[in-house]
Motif scaffolding. Structure first.
Motif, mmCIF file in Angstrom:
data_model
loop_
_atom_site.group_PDB
_atom_site.id
_atom_site.type_symbol
_atom_site.label_atom_id
_atom_site.label_comp_id
_atom_site.label_asym_id
_atom_site.label_seq_id
_atom_site.Cartn_x
_atom_site.Cartn_y
_atom_site.Cartn_z
ATOM 1 N N ARG A 124 -47.835 45.456 -20.987
ATOM 2 C CA ARG A 124 -47.530 45.164 -19.586
ATOM 3 C C ARG A 124 -46.197 45.794 -19.209
ATOM 4 O O ARG A 124 -45.262 45.775 -20.015
ATOM 5 C CB ARG A 124 -47.498 43.653 -19.346
ATOM 6 C CG ARG A 124 -48.882 43.034 -19.389
ATOM 7 C CD ARG A 124 -48.818 41.540 -19.126
ATOM 8 N NE ARG A 124 -49.594 40.845 -20.143
ATOM 9 C CZ ARG A 124 -49.273 39.677 -20.667
ATOM 10 N NH1 ARG A 124 -48.185 39.048 -20.269
ATOM 11 N NH2 ARG A 124 -50.033 39.138 -21.591
ATOM 12 N N THR A 183 -50.135 35.373 -16.508
ATOM 13 C CA THR A 183 -51.338 35.101 -17.288
ATOM 14 C C THR A 183 -51.256 33.672 -17.812
ATOM 15 O O THR A 183 -50.927 33.433 -18.949
ATOM 16 C CB THR A 183 -51.428 36.054 -18.490
ATOM 17 O OG1 THR A 183 -50.213 35.947 -19.234
ATOM 18 C CG2 THR A 183 -51.608 37.484 -18.059
ATOM 19 N N LEU A 184 -51.527 32.741 -16.919
ATOM 20 C CA LEU A 184 -51.279 31.337 -17.237
ATOM 21 C C LEU A 184 -52.189 30.794 -18.340
ATOM 22 O O LEU A 184 -51.736 30.096 -19.233
ATOM 23 C CB LEU A 184 -51.438 30.517 -15.957
ATOM 24 C CG LEU A 184 -50.915 29.087 -15.947
ATOM 25 C CD1 LEU A 184 -49.486 29.015 -16.435
ATOM 26 C CD2 LEU A 184 -51.023 28.537 -14.532
ATOM 27 N N PHE A 185 -53.484 31.101 -18.273
ATOM 28 C CA PHE A 185 -54.427 30.465 -19.189
ATOM 29 C C PHE A 185 -55.027 31.414 -20.223
ATOM 30 O O PHE A 185 -55.315 31.027 -21.339
ATOM 31 C CB PHE A 185 -55.578 29.816 -18.412
ATOM 32 C CG PHE A 185 -55.121 28.791 -17.427
ATOM 33 C CD1 PHE A 185 -54.444 27.668 -17.855
ATOM 34 C CD2 PHE A 185 -55.361 28.964 -16.074
ATOM 35 C CE1 PHE A 185 -54.025 26.704 -16.945
ATOM 36 C CE2 PHE A 185 -54.953 28.014 -15.164
ATOM 37 C CZ PHE A 185 -54.282 26.881 -15.594
ATOM 38 N N HIS A 186 -55.292 32.629 -19.808
ATOM 39 C CA HIS A 186 -56.020 33.523 -20.700
ATOM 40 C C HIS A 186 -55.793 34.962 -20.261
ATOM 41 O O HIS A 186 -55.714 35.236 -19.072
ATOM 42 C CB HIS A 186 -57.526 33.209 -20.634
ATOM 43 C CG HIS A 186 -58.341 34.012 -21.608
ATOM 44 N ND1 HIS A 186 -58.180 33.877 -22.966
ATOM 45 C CD2 HIS A 186 -59.292 34.948 -21.433
ATOM 46 C CE1 HIS A 186 -59.023 34.701 -23.580
ATOM 47 N NE2 HIS A 186 -59.708 35.371 -22.672
ATOM 48 N N THR A 187 -55.683 35.848 -21.208
ATOM 49 C CA THR A 187 -55.630 37.264 -20.870
ATOM 50 C C THR A 187 -56.103 38.085 -22.049
ATOM 51 O O THR A 187 -56.041 37.634 -23.196
ATOM 52 C CB THR A 187 -54.218 37.717 -20.473
ATOM 53 O OG1 THR A 187 -54.294 39.081 -20.048
ATOM 54 C CG2 THR A 187 -53.240 37.627 -21.637
ATOM 55 N N HIS A 191 -52.936 33.455 -27.848
ATOM 56 C CA HIS A 191 -53.428 34.491 -28.762
ATOM 57 C C HIS A 191 -52.738 35.841 -28.534
ATOM 58 O O HIS A 191 -52.981 36.783 -29.273
ATOM 59 C CB HIS A 191 -54.959 34.625 -28.696
ATOM 60 C CG HIS A 191 -55.472 35.242 -27.437
ATOM 61 N ND1 HIS A 191 -56.802 35.509 -27.250
ATOM 62 C CD2 HIS A 191 -54.853 35.652 -26.312
ATOM 63 C CE1 HIS A 191 -56.971 36.068 -26.065
ATOM 64 N NE2 HIS A 191 -55.815 36.159 -25.475
ATOM 65 N N ASP A 192 -51.874 35.919 -27.524
ATOM 66 C CA ASP A 192 -51.225 37.190 -27.187
ATOM 67 C C ASP A 192 -49.948 37.351 -28.013
ATOM 68 O O ASP A 192 -48.847 37.316 -27.482
ATOM 69 C CB ASP A 192 -50.929 37.211 -25.683
ATOM 70 C CG ASP A 192 -50.434 38.563 -25.198
ATOM 71 O OD1 ASP A 192 -50.598 39.549 -25.938
ATOM 72 O OD2 ASP A 192 -49.898 38.627 -24.083
ATOM 73 N N THR A 225 -46.856 31.482 -22.115
ATOM 74 C CA THR A 225 -47.366 32.631 -22.849
ATOM 75 C C THR A 225 -48.739 32.276 -23.418
ATOM 76 O O THR A 225 -48.915 31.216 -24.010
ATOM 77 C CB THR A 225 -46.407 33.001 -24.002
ATOM 78 O OG1 THR A 225 -45.204 33.508 -23.429
ATOM 79 C CG2 THR A 225 -47.005 34.054 -24.908
ATOM 80 N N VAL A 226 -49.712 33.161 -23.199
ATOM 81 C CA VAL A 226 -51.056 32.888 -23.697
ATOM 82 C C VAL A 226 -51.031 32.939 -25.232
ATOM 83 O O VAL A 226 -50.551 33.901 -25.824
ATOM 84 C CB VAL A 226 -52.063 33.894 -23.103
ATOM 85 C CG1 VAL A 226 -53.453 33.651 -23.673
ATOM 86 C CG2 VAL A 226 -52.092 33.766 -21.586
ATOM 87 N N THR A 259 -55.039 41.402 -21.826
ATOM 88 C CA THR A 259 -54.105 42.524 -21.679
ATOM 89 C C THR A 259 -52.807 42.153 -22.385
ATOM 90 O O THR A 259 -52.074 41.287 -21.931
ATOM 91 C CB THR A 259 -53.856 42.813 -20.181
ATOM 92 O OG1 THR A 259 -55.122 42.939 -19.534
ATOM 93 C CG2 THR A 259 -53.070 44.093 -20.007
ATOM 94 N N GLN A 260 -52.547 42.829 -23.494
ATOM 95 C CA GLN A 260 -51.437 42.431 -24.371
ATOM 96 C C GLN A 260 -50.095 42.524 -23.651
ATOM 97 O O GLN A 260 -49.867 43.447 -22.879
ATOM 98 C CB GLN A 260 -51.388 43.335 -25.610
ATOM 99 C CG GLN A 260 -52.660 43.329 -26.441
ATOM 100 C CD GLN A 260 -53.633 44.408 -26.026
ATOM 101 O OE1 GLN A 260 -53.538 44.953 -24.934
ATOM 102 N NE2 GLN A 260 -54.581 44.709 -26.881
ATOM 103 N N LYS A 261 -49.204 41.587 -23.972
ATOM 104 C CA LYS A 261 -47.917 41.585 -23.270
ATOM 105 C C LYS A 261 -47.081 42.806 -23.636
ATOM 106 O O LYS A 261 -46.256 43.229 -22.853
ATOM 107 C CB LYS A 261 -47.160 40.277 -23.464
ATOM 108 C CG LYS A 261 -46.725 39.904 -24.856
ATOM 109 C CD LYS A 261 -45.776 38.682 -24.746
ATOM 110 C CE LYS A 261 -45.529 38.000 -26.065
ATOM 111 N NZ LYS A 261 -46.664 37.162 -26.510
#
Lengths: 98, 139
Positions: free
Chosen positions: A30, A19-23, B43-44, B40-41, A25-27
């Motif tokens: 995953r 998820t390089l730029f935006h996601t 806001h995550d 790492t994004v 789906t919380q890590k």
């Protein structure tokens, strides 16, 4: 409307995609296994919506997935039956046998 | 920019530099775990270890609500959507993301969208910012 690939009660694993730029789906979900508890309407996936592709973006069914808190946090100190629900689009999910 | 302002901006900027400066000064190669950390994004953050935060409440300020309404209107007119805003906030990078107030991130993202779409130019925007700063500094 595409027919949802997963049904309520199915066990699914959240993919661990880059998820390089935006996601959305919380890590912390995953790679974790949860259970589908609800269908959500088909919608443009956030990966396209975030780049202004509301008209041409890919649409997918969305799911509410319920996880056991003890599956998400190795040192979870709450009750064993505690759960957490999150949402993801279909391409983030893979089926888990059994 | 006046000499005094230049000096104070440079001092503030130096204080934002990472402590391990050499390691983060455009290295030729980086290990995989640092790549993972750097990509790492922003806001995550759910589930990340953190220290307890004090809870305090504040009411909205006028500029915050003006920002909110401006951004919503831009949405109604089709300039952007909430998912674009979230992505643009991540795109600010860690320093600005955590350095700006919450609605500071919104309005910077909105400005970015308007520039990207050719609806305003960066010099037009910059001139307006300078004009307003000059007016407020006079007060």
């Amino acid at each position: 409307m595409a027919t949802p690939k997963f049904q309520v009660g199915d066990k699914v694993r959240i993919k661990d995609r880059t998820t390089l730029f935006h996601t959305r789906t919380q890590k912390y979900i995953r790679k974790r296994v949860g259970t589908v508890v609800e269908h959500r309407p088909e919608w443009v996936i956030p990966e396209d919506e975030a780049w202004d592709r509301m008209e041409t973006g890919r649409k997918e069914p969305f799911y509410v997935i319920r996880f056991k808190q003890t599956d998400l946090w190795p040192d979870y100190t709450g009750f064993a039956q505690d759960t957490l629900e999150s949402e993801a689009s279909e391409s983030w999910l893979e089926s888990v046998k059994g | 920019m006046s000499k005094i302002r230049y000096e104070s901006v440079m001092t503030a900027d130096r204080n934002l530099n990472p402590t391990e400066h050499e390691e983060y000064d455009s290295p030729y190669t980086i290990p995989n775990d640092r790549y993972a950390a750097l990509t790492t994004v922003l806001h995550d953050v759910g589930g990340e270890p953190d220290f307890p935060q004090a809870l305090y409440t504040k009411s909205e300020e006028e500029w915050e609500m003006n920002t909110y309404v401006t951004c919503e209107c831009l949405g109604w007119r089709g300039a952007w959507n909430s998912e674009m805003r979230r992505r643009l906030e991540n795109d600010l990078g860690k320093t600005q993301y955590y350095g700006f107030p919450y609605y500071g991130r919104w309005i910077t993202g909105a400005a970015r969208v308007l520039v990207d779409k050719g609806l305003i130019t960066t010099d037009e925007l910059g001139d307006k910012i300078d004009e307003i700063r000059a007016r407020l500094e006079k007060k």
